[in-house]
Design an enzyme around this catalytic site. Sequence first.
Site, mmCIF file in Angstrom:
data_model
loop_
_atom_site.group_PDB
_atom_site.id
_atom_site.type_symbol
_atom_site.label_atom_id
_atom_site.label_comp_id
_atom_site.label_asym_id
_atom_site.label_seq_id
_atom_site.Cartn_x
_atom_site.Cartn_y
_atom_site.Cartn_z
ATOM 1 N N HIS A 148 39.097 35.766 28.444
ATOM 2 C CA HIS A 148 38.275 34.551 28.487
ATOM 3 C C HIS A 148 39.035 33.328 27.960
ATOM 4 C CE1 HIS A 148 34.632 36.608 29.713
ATOM 5 N NE2 HIS A 148 34.773 37.467 28.726
ATOM 6 N N SER A 201 33.215 33.894 37.295
ATOM 7 C CA SER A 201 34.280 33.019 37.802
ATOM 8 C C SER A 201 34.498 33.310 39.282
ATOM 9 C CB SER A 201 35.572 33.248 37.023
ATOM 10 O OG SER A 201 35.393 32.907 35.667
ATOM 11 N N LEU A 219 39.410 38.056 37.413
ATOM 12 C CA LEU A 219 38.566 36.905 37.097
ATOM 13 C C LEU A 219 37.295 37.433 36.460
ATOM 14 C CD1 LEU A 219 38.766 34.615 40.277
ATOM 15 C CD2 LEU A 219 39.681 34.117 38.007
ATOM 16 N N ASP A 220 36.725 36.667 35.554
ATOM 17 C CA ASP A 220 35.469 37.044 34.911
ATOM 18 C C ASP A 220 34.358 37.187 35.955
ATOM 19 O OD1 ASP A 220 36.811 36.715 32.505
ATOM 20 O OD2 ASP A 220 35.951 34.739 32.112
ATOM 21 N N PHE A 221 33.306 37.862 35.567
ATOM 22 C CA PHE A 221 32.152 38.149 36.421
ATOM 23 C C PHE A 221 31.615 36.902 37.117
ATOM 24 C CE2 PHE A 221 27.489 39.007 36.812
ATOM 25 C CZ PHE A 221 27.553 40.102 37.665
#
Length: 174
Positions: free
Chosen positions: A121, A42, A38-40
């Site tokens: 993303h 998220s 997961l993104d930073f």
Amino acid sequence: MVNKPAGVVSATSDDQHTTVMDLLPASQRQGLHLAGRLDFNSTGLVLLTNDGVWSRQLSQPQSQVRKHYRVTVEQPLTEAYVAAFSEGMWFAFEGIKTRPAEIKIRSAYEADVWLCEGRYHQIKRMFGRFDNKVLTLHRLAIGHLVLDESLAPGESRDLLPGEVADIAGLSSRG
């Protein structure tokens, strides 16, 4: 199963930020890797495993393991999103078209999204096609496995044997 908070890196190590691994007691980290990221900023469900085959089965698009996300956005949502997501979107950066994704509009600024791939993303970029900034992105489920609601952000628990086998319907495969 980890409930990843915002501001934590989906990595095994990082010199500048707290990682998902740092959320576990040191005695539980040995040999584990992330089964998807997961993104930073998220939040939500992240899985850790020591089983590379199981991890690849979950993350390969051809396995058709759906990931379920809840998204809040800056601008109001319309039915145009439903059609665009279901057709897939061309990303010139990679020279690919995404697989079809499903979106259910929950309110003017909130939607649920299901997809079987996780390109760089991807969800943010799909909403970006409408010039609509994603404000929050929370993963609720991977396959049949739903994030345990009793886990506060940063908390984790072991998966049960049935959850490991049934997450992607793998227990019914030969």
